[in-house]
Motif scaffolding. Structure first.
Motif, PDB file in Angstrom:
ATOM      1  N   LEU A 275      -0.612  43.589  87.289  1.00  0.00           N
ATOM      2  CA  LEU A 275      -1.212  44.083  88.657  1.00  0.00           C
ATOM      3  C   LEU A 275      -0.180  44.191  89.701  1.00  0.00           C
ATOM      4  O   LEU A 275       0.882  43.830  89.703  1.00  0.00           O
ATOM      5  CB  LEU A 275      -1.777  42.691  89.091  1.00  0.00           C
ATOM      6  CG  LEU A 275      -3.262  42.631  90.010  1.00  0.00           C
ATOM      7  CD1 LEU A 275      -4.317  43.438  89.682  1.00  0.00           C
ATOM      8  CD2 LEU A 275      -3.326  41.273  90.256  1.00  0.00           C
ATOM      9  N   TRP A 276      -0.807  45.096  90.499  1.00  0.00           N
ATOM     10  CA  TRP A 276       0.260  45.693  91.766  1.00  0.00           C
ATOM     11  C   TRP A 276      -0.075  44.728  93.053  1.00  0.00           C
ATOM     12  O   TRP A 276      -1.124  44.521  93.011  1.00  0.00           O
ATOM     13  CB  TRP A 276      -0.286  47.128  92.137  1.00  0.00           C
ATOM     14  CG  TRP A 276       0.066  48.193  90.894  1.00  0.00           C
ATOM     15  CD1 TRP A 276      -0.197  48.745  90.249  1.00  0.00           C
ATOM     16  CD2 TRP A 276       1.694  48.817  90.961  1.00  0.00           C
ATOM     17  NE1 TRP A 276       0.392  49.431  89.305  1.00  0.00           N
ATOM     18  CE2 TRP A 276       1.624  49.541  89.746  1.00  0.00           C
ATOM     19  CE3 TRP A 276       2.643  48.552  91.771  1.00  0.00           C
ATOM     20  CZ2 TRP A 276       2.560  50.490  89.392  1.00  0.00           C
ATOM     21  CZ3 TRP A 276       3.800  49.287  91.388  1.00  0.00           C
ATOM     22  CH2 TRP A 276       3.709  50.198  90.308  1.00  0.00           C
ATOM     23  N   LEU A 277       0.874  44.344  93.787  1.00  0.00           N
ATOM     24  CA  LEU A 277       0.958  43.695  95.001  1.00  0.00           C
ATOM     25  C   LEU A 277       1.089  44.645  96.103  1.00  0.00           C
ATOM     26  O   LEU A 277       1.863  45.398  96.193  1.00  0.00           O
ATOM     27  CB  LEU A 277       2.072  42.577  94.805  1.00  0.00           C
ATOM     28  CG  LEU A 277       2.045  41.743  93.296  1.00  0.00           C
ATOM     29  CD1 LEU A 277       2.767  40.919  93.328  1.00  0.00           C
ATOM     30  CD2 LEU A 277       0.655  41.331  92.975  1.00  0.00           C
ATOM     31  N   ASN A 278       0.829  44.059  97.255  1.00  0.00           N
ATOM     32  CA  ASN A 278       0.924  44.766  98.498  1.00  0.00           C
ATOM     33  C   ASN A 278       2.037  44.141  99.008  1.00  0.00           C
ATOM     34  O   ASN A 278       1.934  43.696 100.374  1.00  0.00           O
ATOM     35  CB  ASN A 278      -0.300  44.626  99.307  1.00  0.00           C
ATOM     36  CG  ASN A 278      -0.414  45.808 100.558  1.00  0.00           C
ATOM     37  OD1 ASN A 278       0.059  46.677 100.265  1.00  0.00           O
ATOM     38  ND2 ASN A 278      -0.970  45.241 101.769  1.00  0.00           N
ATOM     39  N   ARG A 279       3.315  44.235  98.576  1.00  0.00           N
ATOM     40  CA  ARG A 279       4.580  43.833  98.865  1.00  0.00           C
ATOM     41  C   ARG A 279       5.471  44.980  98.896  1.00  0.00           C
ATOM     42  O   ARG A 279       5.295  45.954  98.050  1.00  0.00           O
ATOM     43  CB  ARG A 279       4.944  42.531  98.325  1.00  0.00           C
ATOM     44  CG  ARG A 279       4.194  41.315  98.461  1.00  0.00           C
ATOM     45  CD  ARG A 279       4.273  40.332  97.154  1.00  0.00           C
ATOM     46  NE  ARG A 279       3.447  38.963  97.472  1.00  0.00           N
ATOM     47  CZ  ARG A 279       3.854  38.081  97.875  1.00  0.00           C
ATOM     48  NH1 ARG A 279       4.886  37.680  98.422  1.00  0.00           N
ATOM     49  NH2 ARG A 279       3.023  37.060  98.019  1.00  0.00           N
ATOM     50  N   SER A 280       6.545  44.759  99.367  1.00  0.00           N
ATOM     51  CA  SER A 280       7.679  45.726  99.455  1.00  0.00           C
ATOM     52  C   SER A 280       8.475  45.584  98.210  1.00  0.00           C
ATOM     53  O   SER A 280       8.616  44.574  97.756  1.00  0.00           O
ATOM     54  CB  SER A 280       8.691  45.548 100.588  1.00  0.00           C
ATOM     55  OG  SER A 280       7.881  45.861 101.937  1.00  0.00           O
ATOM     56  N   ALA A 281       8.518  46.641  97.470  1.00  0.00           N
ATOM     57  CA  ALA A 281       9.371  46.779  96.216  1.00  0.00           C
ATOM     58  C   ALA A 281      10.963  46.217  96.505  1.00  0.00           C
ATOM     59  O   ALA A 281      11.411  45.455  95.681  1.00  0.00           O
ATOM     60  CB  ALA A 281       9.460  47.942  95.430  1.00  0.00           C
ATOM     61  N   THR A 295      -1.471  39.605 100.900  1.00  0.00           N
ATOM     62  CA  THR A 295      -2.135  38.885  99.642  1.00  0.00           C
ATOM     63  C   THR A 295      -2.889  40.099  98.740  1.00  0.00           C
ATOM     64  O   THR A 295      -3.289  39.469  97.694  1.00  0.00           O
ATOM     65  CB  THR A 295      -2.967  37.867  99.983  1.00  0.00           C
ATOM     66  OG1 THR A 295      -3.763  38.526 101.136  1.00  0.00           O
ATOM     67  CG2 THR A 295      -2.080  36.755 100.492  1.00  0.00           C
ATOM     68  N   THR A 296      -3.118  41.218  99.192  1.00  0.00           N
ATOM     69  CA  THR A 296      -3.802  42.321  98.663  1.00  0.00           C
ATOM     70  C   THR A 296      -3.381  42.649  97.365  1.00  0.00           C
ATOM     71  O   THR A 296      -2.076  42.690  96.792  1.00  0.00           O
ATOM     72  CB  THR A 296      -3.990  43.546  99.576  1.00  0.00           C
ATOM     73  OG1 THR A 296      -4.448  43.393 100.910  1.00  0.00           O
ATOM     74  CG2 THR A 296      -4.919  44.677  98.992  1.00  0.00           C
ATOM     75  N   ILE A 297      -4.239  42.766  96.309  1.00  0.00           N
ATOM     76  CA  ILE A 297      -3.734  43.123  94.973  1.00  0.00           C
ATOM     77  C   ILE A 297      -4.380  44.413  94.475  1.00  0.00           C
ATOM     78  O   ILE A 297      -5.790  44.866  95.017  1.00  0.00           O
ATOM     79  CB  ILE A 297      -3.952  42.021  93.929  1.00  0.00           C
ATOM     80  CG1 ILE A 297      -5.533  41.318  93.949  1.00  0.00           C
ATOM     81  CG2 ILE A 297      -3.209  40.773  94.350  1.00  0.00           C
ATOM     82  CD1 ILE A 297      -5.716  40.366  92.978  1.00  0.00           C
ATOM     83  N   SER A 298      -4.000  44.849  93.386  1.00  0.00           N
ATOM     84  CA  SER A 298      -4.846  46.321  92.985  1.00  0.00           C
ATOM     85  C   SER A 298      -4.513  46.620  91.553  1.00  0.00           C
ATOM     86  O   SER A 298      -3.369  46.599  91.368  1.00  0.00           O
ATOM     87  CB  SER A 298      -4.376  47.419  93.930  1.00  0.00           C
ATOM     88  OG  SER A 298      -5.318  48.352  93.897  1.00  0.00           O
ATOM     89  N   ALA A 299      -5.638  46.668  90.934  1.00  0.00           N
ATOM     90  CA  ALA A 299      -5.452  47.668  89.717  1.00  0.00           C
ATOM     91  C   ALA A 299      -5.503  48.928  89.883  1.00  0.00           C
ATOM     92  O   ALA A 299      -6.389  49.693  90.490  1.00  0.00           O
ATOM     93  CB  ALA A 299      -6.790  47.022  88.790  1.00  0.00           C
ATOM     94  N   GLU A 300      -4.391  49.878  89.392  1.00  0.00           N
ATOM     95  CA  GLU A 300      -4.120  51.106  89.684  1.00  0.00           C
ATOM     96  C   GLU A 300      -4.104  51.968  88.560  1.00  0.00           C
ATOM     97  O   GLU A 300      -3.463  51.461  87.335  1.00  0.00           O
ATOM     98  CB  GLU A 300      -2.755  51.394  90.477  1.00  0.00           C
ATOM     99  CG  GLU A 300      -2.668  50.563  91.921  1.00  0.00           C
ATOM    100  CD  GLU A 300      -3.472  51.223  93.079  1.00  0.00           C
ATOM    101  OE1 GLU A 300      -3.145  52.562  93.081  1.00  0.00           O
ATOM    102  OE2 GLU A 300      -4.141  50.724  93.655  1.00  0.00           O
ATOM    103  N   GLY A 301      -4.857  53.343  88.768  1.00  0.00           N
ATOM    104  CA  GLY A 301      -4.826  54.042  87.338  1.00  0.00           C
ATOM    105  C   GLY A 301      -4.464  55.632  87.690  1.00  0.00           C
ATOM    106  O   GLY A 301      -4.573  55.968  89.228  1.00  0.00           O
TER     107      GLY A 301
END
Length: 345
Positions: A275-281, A295-301
């Motif tokens: 799962l991707w997180l809305n944070r800095s890599a 806190t935003t999360i994302s399934a990305e394709g």
């Protein structure tokens, strides 16, 4: 028919009796021409449809490809087996092919696979394109036994030392799920066991009714890439990522597992458990969705598939379509603006 006079129109406007202007479509940023071919989009708050929109030719009957959004579904299925006590997060990955006494891959844990930190040698995007390990396995040389091809890769770095995005890692997770469910090597039995488990533990509780998996020749679900669902069902998957509860209130995903999936990997600040997180890599790097909470999360394709969730606001944004990879940042910016507009109207 007589048209009203200008004086009457002015009077109506002055008294507030004129028809109000149509409301703004909050999903409009996703249909901007610069974002490529947006085919469907959905905005949910607390399970209620705020806005839903299709491009011509698409409808509620269309099943949309997941590409890498399926990684998140695979991670949820792994979590169900961890909750059942059938898999252990910090135990070595249960793959007999890595059990040799001198095989350094025997130290790879389930957590490291979920966090994309296995250390296995991998090329996700090759130049030229045929140099991609993922493309070779999915479309060329490995289609009859994808997991075997993925397992055959040697270590490039020590397990847990480096983050490396890998669709083949997610395919290995799907293979682990399958082997945990059945000892059979019959492709039909394996595929049926995986599908039944997903229906019972993920799709059924989430209210998802139109999911279709794709399997390789060995009966391994292509866990990093190929799941097909309707727009509404992708929204239901997003709802499940809020608190793990289905529409009937039943707890389908253990809260502890959601916490794990949302926790940054030790090797990457912007990625959790499939799962991707809305944070800095890395410190100073931009976040994925500017204007949206951390806190935003994302399934990305691939090509701009997104199921993006703000759990505390119970907000879900789904975008499905075809955007060139070089332009994906535009999708992220549009989703960030939509979220910001919903949180701060």
């Amino acid at each position: 028919m007589r048209l009203p006079s200008l004086l009457l129109l002015a009077a109506l406007a002055a008294t507030g009796s004129a028809q109000p202007a149509p409301p703004t479509d909050p999903l409009a940023p996703l249909f901007a021409p610069a974002l490529g071919d947006t085919r469907a989009a959905l905005l949910l708050r607390d399970g209620r449809v705020i806005e839903k929109r299709y491009a011509p030719g698409y409808s509620d009957a269309t099943r949309f490809i997941s590409w890498s959004m399926n990684k998140t579904a695979t991670g949820l299925l792994v979590g169900a087996l961890v909750a059942d006590g059938r898999l252990e997060l910090d135990a070595p990955a249960p793959l007999d092919e890595w059990r040799g006494a001198d095989d350094p891959r025997s130290k790879i844990t389930l957590r490291q696979l979920l966090n994309m930190s296995s250390g296995l040698r991998h090329v996700e995007v090759g130049d030229p394109i045929e140099a991609s390990d993922t493309n070779q396995v999915l479309f060329v040389t490995g289609t009859q036994a994808m997991a075997a091809a993925a397992m055959a890769q040697p270590l490039a770095t020590p397990p847990g030392s480096r983050w490396e995005y890998s669709s083949l890692t997610s395919l290995l997770l799907a293979e682990i799920v399958t082997r945990t469910l059945t000892p059979s090597r019959d492709p039909h039995v394996r595929a049926a066991a995986y599908t039944q488990f997903a229906e019972e533990r993920l799709f059924g509780p989430a209210g998802i009714g139109a999911a279709r998996f794709e399997f390789d020749g060995a009966g391994t679900q292509i866990g990093g890439s190929l799941l097909y669902m309707t727009l509404d069902d992708w929204g239901r998957l997003g709802q499940l990522l809020i608190d793990g509860r289905g529409p009937d209130g039943r707890q389908a995903v253990a809260p502890a597992w959601l916490d794990f999936m949302r926790r940054p990997a030790a090797t990457a600040g912007n990625y959790g458990g499939q799962l991707w997180l809305n944070r800095s890599a890395q410190r100073g790097r931009p976040v994925m969705f500017a204007g949206a909470p951390e806190t935003t999360i994302s399934a990305e394709g691939h090509l701009g598939q997104h199921v993006t969730v703000v759990p505390e606001a119970r907000l879900v944004v789904v975008r499905l379509g075809n955007t060139p990879e070089a332009d994906i940042d535009g999708n992220h910016a549009a989703i960030g603006r939509i979220i910001a507009g919903q949180l701060h109207p």
